[in-house]
Scaffold this motif. Sequence first.
Motif, PDB file in Angstrom:
ATOM      1  N   SER A   1      13.154  16.903   8.736  1.00 28.94           N
ATOM      2  CA  SER A   1      12.005  17.078   9.639  1.00 28.94           C
ATOM      3  C   SER A   1      11.014  15.922   9.499  1.00 28.94           C
ATOM      4  CB  SER A   1      11.330  18.424   9.396  1.00 28.94           C
ATOM      5  OG  SER A   1      11.013  18.544   8.037  1.00 28.94           O
ATOM      6  N   MET A   2      11.451  14.820   8.915  1.00 29.55           N
ATOM      7  CA  MET A   2      10.681  13.575   8.748  1.00 29.55           C
ATOM      8  C   MET A   2       9.507  13.740   7.782  1.00 29.55           C
ATOM      9  SD  MET A   2      12.748  12.130  10.695  1.00 29.55           S
ATOM     10  CE  MET A   2      12.260  10.498  10.265  1.00 29.55           C
ATOM     11  N   GLU A   3       9.559  14.773   6.928  1.00 28.17           N
ATOM     12  CA  GLU A   3       8.485  14.965   5.959  1.00 28.17           C
ATOM     13  C   GLU A   3       8.825  14.211   4.678  1.00 28.17           C
ATOM     14  OE1 GLU A   3       5.353  18.553   5.063  1.00 28.17           O
ATOM     15  OE2 GLU A   3       7.447  19.079   5.378  1.00 28.17           O
ATOM     16  N   THR A   4       7.783  13.650   4.050  1.00 22.19           N
ATOM     17  CA  THR A   4       7.993  12.974   2.762  1.00 22.19           C
ATOM     18  C   THR A   4       7.955  14.026   1.650  1.00 22.19           C
ATOM     19  OG1 THR A   4       5.659  12.643   2.313  1.00 22.19           O
ATOM     20  CG2 THR A   4       6.745  10.970   3.685  1.00 22.19           C
ATOM     21  N   ASN A   5       7.966  13.581   0.402  1.00 24.44           N
ATOM     22  CA  ASN A   5       7.849  14.521  -0.720  1.00 24.44           C
ATOM     23  C   ASN A   5       6.463  15.149  -0.792  1.00 24.44           C
ATOM     24  OD1 ASN A   5       7.224  11.700  -1.383  1.00 24.44           O
ATOM     25  ND2 ASN A   5       6.545  12.511  -3.338  1.00 24.44           N
ATOM     26  N   ILE A   6       5.468  14.570  -0.075  1.00 26.19           N
ATOM     27  CA  ILE A   6       4.111  15.161  -0.070  1.00 26.19           C
ATOM     28  C   ILE A   6       3.958  15.993   1.204  1.00 26.19           C
ATOM     29  CG2 ILE A   6       1.632  14.684  -0.102  1.00 26.19           C
ATOM     30  CD1 ILE A   6       2.269  11.985  -1.399  1.00 26.19           C
ATOM     31  N   PRO A   7       3.813  17.343   1.058  1.00 30.01           N
ATOM     32  CA  PRO A   7       3.674  18.168   2.259  1.00 30.01           C
ATOM     33  C   PRO A   7       2.486  17.689   3.105  1.00 30.01           C
ATOM     34  CG  PRO A   7       3.986  19.531   0.308  1.00 30.01           C
ATOM     35  CD  PRO A   7       3.793  18.127  -0.180  1.00 30.01           C
TER      36      PRO A   7
ATOM     37  N   PHE B   1       0.819  -1.206   0.000  1.00 33.83           N
ATOM     38  CA  PHE B   1       0.000   0.000   0.000  1.00 33.83           C
ATOM     39  C   PHE B   1       0.854   1.259   0.000  1.00 33.83           C
ATOM     40  CE2 PHE B   1      -2.918  -3.119   2.065  1.00 33.83           C
ATOM     41  CZ  PHE B   1      -3.695  -3.290   0.928  1.00 33.83           C
ATOM     42  N   VAL B   2       1.984   1.212   0.723  1.00 33.80           N
ATOM     43  CA  VAL B   2       2.848   2.392   0.795  1.00 33.80           C
ATOM     44  C   VAL B   2       3.223   2.834  -0.623  1.00 33.80           C
ATOM     45  CG1 VAL B   2       5.111   3.199   1.577  1.00 33.80           C
ATOM     46  CG2 VAL B   2       3.718   1.791   3.074  1.00 33.80           C
ATOM     47  N   LYS B   3       3.408   1.857  -1.509  1.00 36.47           N
ATOM     48  CA  LYS B   3       3.799   2.188  -2.881  1.00 36.47           C
ATOM     49  C   LYS B   3       2.723   3.005  -3.586  1.00 36.47           C
ATOM     50  CE  LYS B   3       6.701  -1.835  -3.435  1.00 36.47           C
ATOM     51  NZ  LYS B   3       6.690  -3.243  -3.747  1.00 36.47           N
ATOM     52  N   LYS B   4       1.469   2.836  -3.156  1.00 32.01           N
ATOM     53  CA  LYS B   4       0.367   3.535  -3.841  1.00 32.01           C
ATOM     54  C   LYS B   4       0.122   4.931  -3.277  1.00 32.01           C
ATOM     55  CE  LYS B   4      -2.031  -0.726  -4.895  1.00 32.01           C
ATOM     56  NZ  LYS B   4      -3.031  -1.661  -4.404  1.00 32.01           N
ATOM     57  N   TRP B   5       0.768   5.274  -2.181  1.00 28.90           N
ATOM     58  CA  TRP B   5       0.450   6.542  -1.523  1.00 28.90           C
ATOM     59  C   TRP B   5       1.188   7.743  -2.132  1.00 28.90           C
ATOM     60  CZ3 TRP B   5       0.996   4.003   4.006  1.00 28.90           C
ATOM     61  CH2 TRP B   5      -0.103   3.178   4.233  1.00 28.90           C
ATOM     62  N   GLY B   6       2.022   7.499  -3.125  1.00 32.52           N
ATOM     63  CA  GLY B   6       2.659   8.605  -3.853  1.00 32.52           C
ATOM     64  C   GLY B   6       3.916   9.145  -3.196  1.00 32.52           C
ATOM     65  N   VAL B   7       4.355   8.515  -2.094  1.00 33.77           N
ATOM     66  CA  VAL B   7       5.575   9.004  -1.436  1.00 33.77           C
ATOM     67  C   VAL B   7       6.802   8.419  -2.132  1.00 33.77           C
ATOM     68  CG1 VAL B   7       4.542   9.444   0.819  1.00 33.77           C
ATOM     69  CG2 VAL B   7       5.367   7.158   0.311  1.00 33.77           C
ATOM     70  N   ASN B   8       7.885   9.196  -2.154  1.00 34.81           N
ATOM     71  CA  ASN B   8       9.107   8.707  -2.802  1.00 34.81           C
ATOM     72  C   ASN B   8       9.716   7.566  -1.995  1.00 34.81           C
ATOM     73  OD1 ASN B   8       8.952  10.475  -4.865  1.00 34.81           O
ATOM     74  ND2 ASN B   8      10.426  11.951  -4.031  1.00 34.81           N
ATOM     75  N   LEU B   9      10.067   6.494  -2.692  1.00 31.50           N
ATOM     76  CA  LEU B   9      10.655   5.329  -2.019  1.00 31.50           C
ATOM     77  C   LEU B   9      12.076   5.104  -2.511  1.00 31.50           C
ATOM     78  CD1 LEU B   9       7.752   2.706  -2.324  1.00 31.50           C
ATOM     79  CD2 LEU B   9       8.242   4.198  -0.396  1.00 31.50           C
ATOM     80  N   VAL B  10      12.889   4.592  -1.597  1.00 30.10           N
ATOM     81  CA  VAL B  10      14.209   4.088  -1.974  1.00 30.10           C
ATOM     82  C   VAL B  10      14.273   2.668  -1.426  1.00 30.10           C
ATOM     83  CG1 VAL B  10      16.701   4.343  -1.701  1.00 30.10           C
ATOM     84  CG2 VAL B  10      15.244   6.382  -1.720  1.00 30.10           C
ATOM     85  N   ASN B  11      14.393   1.697  -2.318  1.00 29.32           N
ATOM     86  CA  ASN B  11      14.378   0.282  -1.913  1.00 29.32           C
ATOM     87  C   ASN B  11      13.233  -0.032  -0.947  1.00 29.32           C
ATOM     88  OD1 ASN B  11      16.696  -0.156  -3.366  1.00 29.32           O
ATOM     89  ND2 ASN B  11      18.023   0.360  -1.622  1.00 29.32           N
ATOM     90  N   ASN B  12      12.032   0.347  -1.330  1.00 28.05           N
ATOM     91  CA  ASN B  12      10.832   0.051  -0.525  1.00 28.05           C
ATOM     92  C   ASN B  12      10.734   0.806   0.790  1.00 28.05           C
ATOM     93  OD1 ASN B  12       9.423  -1.604  -2.186  1.00 28.05           O
ATOM     94  ND2 ASN B  12      10.417  -3.480  -1.455  1.00 28.05           N
ATOM     95  N   GLN B  13      11.661   1.728   1.051  1.00 31.82           N
ATOM     96  CA  GLN B  13      11.530   2.535   2.271  1.00 31.82           C
ATOM     97  C   GLN B  13      11.275   3.993   1.874  1.00 31.82           C
ATOM     98  OE1 GLN B  13      15.259   0.982   3.919  1.00 31.82           O
ATOM     99  NE2 GLN B  13      14.127   0.794   5.841  1.00 31.82           N
ATOM    100  N   ILE B  14      10.679   4.740   2.786  1.00 26.23           N
ATOM    101  CA  ILE B  14      10.239   6.098   2.435  1.00 26.23           C
ATOM    102  C   ILE B  14      11.358   7.102   2.685  1.00 26.23           C
ATOM    103  CG2 ILE B  14       8.547   7.908   2.915  1.00 26.23           C
ATOM    104  CD1 ILE B  14       6.616   5.721   3.846  1.00 26.23           C
TER     105      ILE B  14
END
Length: 319
Positions: free
Chosen positions: A264-270, A246-259
């Motif tokens: 500041s622990m923010e992903t690419n999605i504000p 599911f994490v793959k579908k949430w639009g966050v950037n992954l590196v080897n299946n990790q986010i």
Amino acid sequence: MKKFDLAIIGAGPVGLFCANFAHLHGLNTIIFDSLAEVGGQPKLLYPFKEILDIPAYSSILAHELITKLQNDARQHTTFVLNHPVRAIEQSNNEFVIDDDYSVRSVIIATGTGFFSPKKFPLKTNEEIEKRIHYYVKDPQDFAHQKVGVFGGGDSALDWAIEIASQPAAKIKLVHRRNEFRGLESSVTKLKSLKNVEIKTPYLPKSIEIRDNQLNISLKKIGSNAITDEQFDQIIVGYGFRANNQFVKKWGVNLVNNQIEVSRSMETNIPGIYAIGDVTTYSGRVPLIGLGFGEAQIAITTIMRKLFPEKTLTIHSTSI
Ligand SMILES: Cc1cc2nc3c(=O)[nH]c(=O)nc-3n(C[C@H](O)[C@H](O)[C@H](O)COP(=O)(O)OP(=O)(O)OC[C@H]3O[C@@H](n4cnc5c(N)ncnc54)[C@H](O)[C@@H]3O)c2cc1C
């Protein structure tokens, strides 16, 4: 639509601590877990092991740490268990989770993914399933019982040891190899216990209920010999599969299946953050204490973004 300031996805140790820290800052928080039990890896994979590197505890059993975190969190946090989060949709300045929950910020704390146990590989029915367990919630449930423990890894060995210490419990540990994958010291301990019998190398071949007991036929590997064993309950320790699809579908950037996260622990999605073992950055190590610190960074950042007008109190001693 139910509204919250914050949704935490994953009630492992890091998600649970995060819920507590969010509460200290007054955030109205909901936390999801795909399993009926909270606690993530410590609760599922090594509940009876001593953890020696949680700050301020010289030693704490993994399941005790989870109970402490859970007891704190359940006083103020909304728990939604048995709920693998599938969808996070952005809508204006909010996020909608699985069409039902509207939140202002999201923290992903899904660790290695949602766990599902590897099932006992035999045809069963509802009545049989009631007697098959995939993790041990409370060893006392197995007192005065004949229990079969299936598997050869650390979890199976630990569960067998814990249950063997219950009054009048009788254990048969069944594994398909003569060698165990778990700690040698656990195997030695089990061999020394009078109420434990080790049966190797055996494979379960069929299961049925006979005379109100589970009757399991075991085939000795390398021969045609079949023996029948009777149990009140069995515990299957064949391991867990972790699913991160599911994490793959949430639009966050992954590196080897990790986010991938910022400092500041923010992903690419504000507005969407990630903490704990699901994250990656240079130098990260998979430790619970580090995940606790990441939770503090994420919550502090969220407070600054959601309430820019407030003077943020950093220390709990001043709240
Ligand atoms: C054998 C072993 C021994 C260890 N010993 C130590 C130690 O001594 N000290 C130490 O600091 N660390 C230790 N660790 C590592 C530690 O367990 C992890 O770092 C820690 O569990 C990470 O916590 P977490 O909350 O990020 O993830 P997890 O513990 O993996 O929890 C993630 C939770 O998220 C849930 N989840 C996943 N996907 C979804 C979804 N889509 N929807 C809803 N819920 C979801 C899962 O069900 C799970 O409950 C050990 C690990 C192992 C395997």
